[in-house]
Scaffold this motif. Structure first.
Motif, PDB file in Angstrom:
ATOM      1  N   GLN A 205      18.365  35.860  19.988  1.00  0.00           N
ATOM      2  CA  GLN A 205      19.348  35.913  20.145  1.00  0.00           C
ATOM      3  C   GLN A 205      20.227  36.620  18.260  1.00  0.00           C
ATOM      4  O   GLN A 205      20.740  38.056  18.739  1.00  0.00           O
ATOM      5  CB  GLN A 205      20.398  35.231  20.740  1.00  0.00           C
ATOM      6  N   ALA A 206      19.822  36.510  17.856  1.00  0.00           N
ATOM      7  CA  ALA A 206      19.931  37.238  16.197  1.00  0.00           C
ATOM      8  C   ALA A 206      18.819  38.608  16.591  1.00  0.00           C
ATOM      9  O   ALA A 206      20.020  39.519  16.038  1.00  0.00           O
ATOM     10  CB  ALA A 206      19.542  36.573  15.689  1.00  0.00           C
ATOM     11  N   ALA A 207      17.890  39.196  16.824  1.00  0.00           N
ATOM     12  CA  ALA A 207      17.583  40.126  16.971  1.00  0.00           C
ATOM     13  C   ALA A 207      18.368  41.228  18.417  1.00  0.00           C
ATOM     14  O   ALA A 207      18.047  42.214  18.637  1.00  0.00           O
ATOM     15  CB  ALA A 207      16.725  39.803  17.504  1.00  0.00           C
ATOM     16  N   GLY A 208      19.196  40.385  19.114  1.00  0.00           N
ATOM     17  CA  GLY A 208      19.616  41.047  19.897  1.00  0.00           C
ATOM     18  C   GLY A 208      19.094  41.413  21.557  1.00  0.00           C
ATOM     19  O   GLY A 208      19.156  41.964  22.216  1.00  0.00           O
ATOM     20  N   ARG A 209      18.520  40.516  21.856  1.00  0.00           N
ATOM     21  CA  ARG A 209      17.132  40.822  22.967  1.00  0.00           C
ATOM     22  C   ARG A 209      17.133  39.689  24.077  1.00  0.00           C
ATOM     23  O   ARG A 209      17.371  40.080  24.947  1.00  0.00           O
ATOM     24  CB  ARG A 209      15.830  40.289  22.550  1.00  0.00           C
ATOM     25  N   ILE A 210      18.428  38.901  23.536  1.00  0.00           N
ATOM     26  CA  ILE A 210      19.096  38.268  24.496  1.00  0.00           C
ATOM     27  C   ILE A 210      20.655  37.834  24.324  1.00  0.00           C
ATOM     28  O   ILE A 210      21.411  38.089  22.849  1.00  0.00           O
ATOM     29  CB  ILE A 210      18.794  36.933  24.658  1.00  0.00           C
ATOM     30  N   THR A 211      21.979  37.285  25.328  1.00  0.00           N
ATOM     31  CA  THR A 211      22.739  37.604  24.958  1.00  0.00           C
ATOM     32  C   THR A 211      23.611  36.221  25.924  1.00  0.00           C
ATOM     33  O   THR A 211      22.683  35.869  26.775  1.00  0.00           O
ATOM     34  CB  THR A 211      24.022  38.509  25.601  1.00  0.00           C
TER      35      THR A 211
ATOM     36  N   ARG B 113      21.379  35.279  28.697  1.00  0.00           N
ATOM     37  CA  ARG B 113      20.713  36.338  29.545  1.00  0.00           C
ATOM     38  C   ARG B 113      20.364  37.380  29.059  1.00  0.00           C
ATOM     39  O   ARG B 113      20.496  37.340  27.859  1.00  0.00           O
ATOM     40  CB  ARG B 113      21.520  37.418  30.800  1.00  0.00           C
ATOM     41  N   PRO B 114      19.136  38.427  29.128  1.00  0.00           N
ATOM     42  CA  PRO B 114      18.411  39.158  28.745  1.00  0.00           C
ATOM     43  C   PRO B 114      19.713  40.699  28.235  1.00  0.00           C
ATOM     44  O   PRO B 114      20.323  41.195  29.040  1.00  0.00           O
ATOM     45  CB  PRO B 114      16.809  39.581  29.238  1.00  0.00           C
ATOM     46  N   LEU B 115      19.334  40.637  27.070  1.00  0.00           N
ATOM     47  CA  LEU B 115      19.975  42.049  26.596  1.00  0.00           C
ATOM     48  C   LEU B 115      19.174  43.655  27.395  1.00  0.00           C
ATOM     49  O   LEU B 115      18.281  43.154  26.881  1.00  0.00           O
ATOM     50  CB  LEU B 115      20.483  41.876  24.994  1.00  0.00           C
ATOM     51  N   ARG B 116      19.788  44.338  28.120  1.00  0.00           N
ATOM     52  CA  ARG B 116      19.174  45.187  29.102  1.00  0.00           C
ATOM     53  C   ARG B 116      19.899  46.376  27.866  1.00  0.00           C
ATOM     54  O   ARG B 116      20.796  46.761  27.450  1.00  0.00           O
ATOM     55  CB  ARG B 116      18.679  45.151  30.168  1.00  0.00           C
ATOM     56  N   THR B 117      19.256  47.004  26.923  1.00  0.00           N
ATOM     57  CA  THR B 117      19.535  48.176  26.601  1.00  0.00           C
ATOM     58  C   THR B 117      19.824  49.411  28.249  1.00  0.00           C
ATOM     59  O   THR B 117      19.267  49.939  28.498  1.00  0.00           O
ATOM     60  CB  THR B 117      18.726  49.205  26.182  1.00  0.00           C
TER      61      THR B 117
ATOM     62  N   LEU C 101      11.457  34.990  26.865  1.00  0.00           N
ATOM     63  CA  LEU C 101      12.006  36.627  27.538  1.00  0.00           C
ATOM     64  C   LEU C 101      11.327  36.239  29.102  1.00  0.00           C
ATOM     65  O   LEU C 101      12.223  37.107  29.837  1.00  0.00           O
ATOM     66  CB  LEU C 101      11.346  37.828  26.586  1.00  0.00           C
ATOM     67  N   ARG C 102       9.975  35.717  29.267  1.00  0.00           N
ATOM     68  CA  ARG C 102      10.184  36.409  30.629  1.00  0.00           C
ATOM     69  C   ARG C 102      10.522  35.093  31.388  1.00  0.00           C
ATOM     70  O   ARG C 102      10.986  36.229  32.330  1.00  0.00           O
ATOM     71  CB  ARG C 102       8.668  35.857  30.643  1.00  0.00           C
ATOM     72  N   ILE C 103      11.313  33.944  31.153  1.00  0.00           N
ATOM     73  CA  ILE C 103      11.222  32.979  31.871  1.00  0.00           C
ATOM     74  C   ILE C 103      13.267  33.765  31.596  1.00  0.00           C
ATOM     75  O   ILE C 103      13.716  33.510  32.608  1.00  0.00           O
ATOM     76  CB  ILE C 103      11.745  31.717  31.402  1.00  0.00           C
ATOM     77  N   VAL C 104      13.947  33.756  31.142  1.00  0.00           N
ATOM     78  CA  VAL C 104      15.344  34.535  30.326  1.00  0.00           C
ATOM     79  C   VAL C 104      15.486  35.604  31.827  1.00  0.00           C
ATOM     80  O   VAL C 104      15.833  35.429  32.540  1.00  0.00           O
ATOM     81  CB  VAL C 104      15.248  34.859  29.855  1.00  0.00           C
ATOM     82  N   SER C 105      14.613  36.251  31.356  1.00  0.00           N
ATOM     83  CA  SER C 105      14.353  38.056  32.650  1.00  0.00           C
ATOM     84  C   SER C 105      14.308  37.524  33.892  1.00  0.00           C
ATOM     85  O   SER C 105      15.166  37.660  34.770  1.00  0.00           O
ATOM     86  CB  SER C 105      13.485  38.423  32.231  1.00  0.00           C
TER      87      SER C 105
END
Length: 129
Positions: A73-79, A95-99, A23-27
């Motif tokens: 991706q399944a948890a909806g944290r990245i898209t 990309r990270p999924l930002r709510t 998540l840190r790398i993707v963000s």
């Protein structure tokens, strides 16, 4: 006693250190992460690690653990972004999924019913004689 025994993990908390690193790398906007889906269905998440002049390491592609990335991706944290299709593979930007955060409305400070404004102080000029 581990910290997780005191505070339960929330849905936003990564489950493993590897997941937190992903998540840190993707963000990081400076590090574009891609997933390549080959014609046989194999997926590979990777990013380019730039050369570090002090350590002499880097300058190569680095693969991320596929199982953890698929869980994110399944948890909806990245898209995944728009596909770039070749005859043998399809590449997506990760990309990270930002709510969207709803703005909180701060109520105005309560007004006192008979508030008198403070007097404005003016500086008196002293004339030299």
């Amino acid at each position: 006693m581990p910290l997780t025994a005191i505070r339960p993990q929330s849905a936003d908390t990564p489950r493993t250190p590897a997941t937190a690193d992903i998540l840190r790398i993707v963000s990081d906007a400076r590090t574009p992460v891609f997933v390549t889906v080959h014609a046989n269905g194999r997926r590979r998440y990777s990013y380019w690690r730039p050369l570090d002049s002090t350590t002499g390491r880097g300058g190569c592609y680095v693969a991320l653990p596929t199982a953890e990335c698929d869980e994110l991706q399944a948890a909806g944290r990245i898209t995944l972004g728009d596909p770039l299709t070749d005859p043998t593979k399809t590449t997506y930007r990760v990309r990270p999924l930002r709510t969207a955060q709803t703005p909180t409305r701060v109520p105005p400070a309560p007004r006192r019913p008979y508030a008198v404004p403070a007097p404005v102080r003016t500086r008196d000029r002293i004339r030299a004689a």
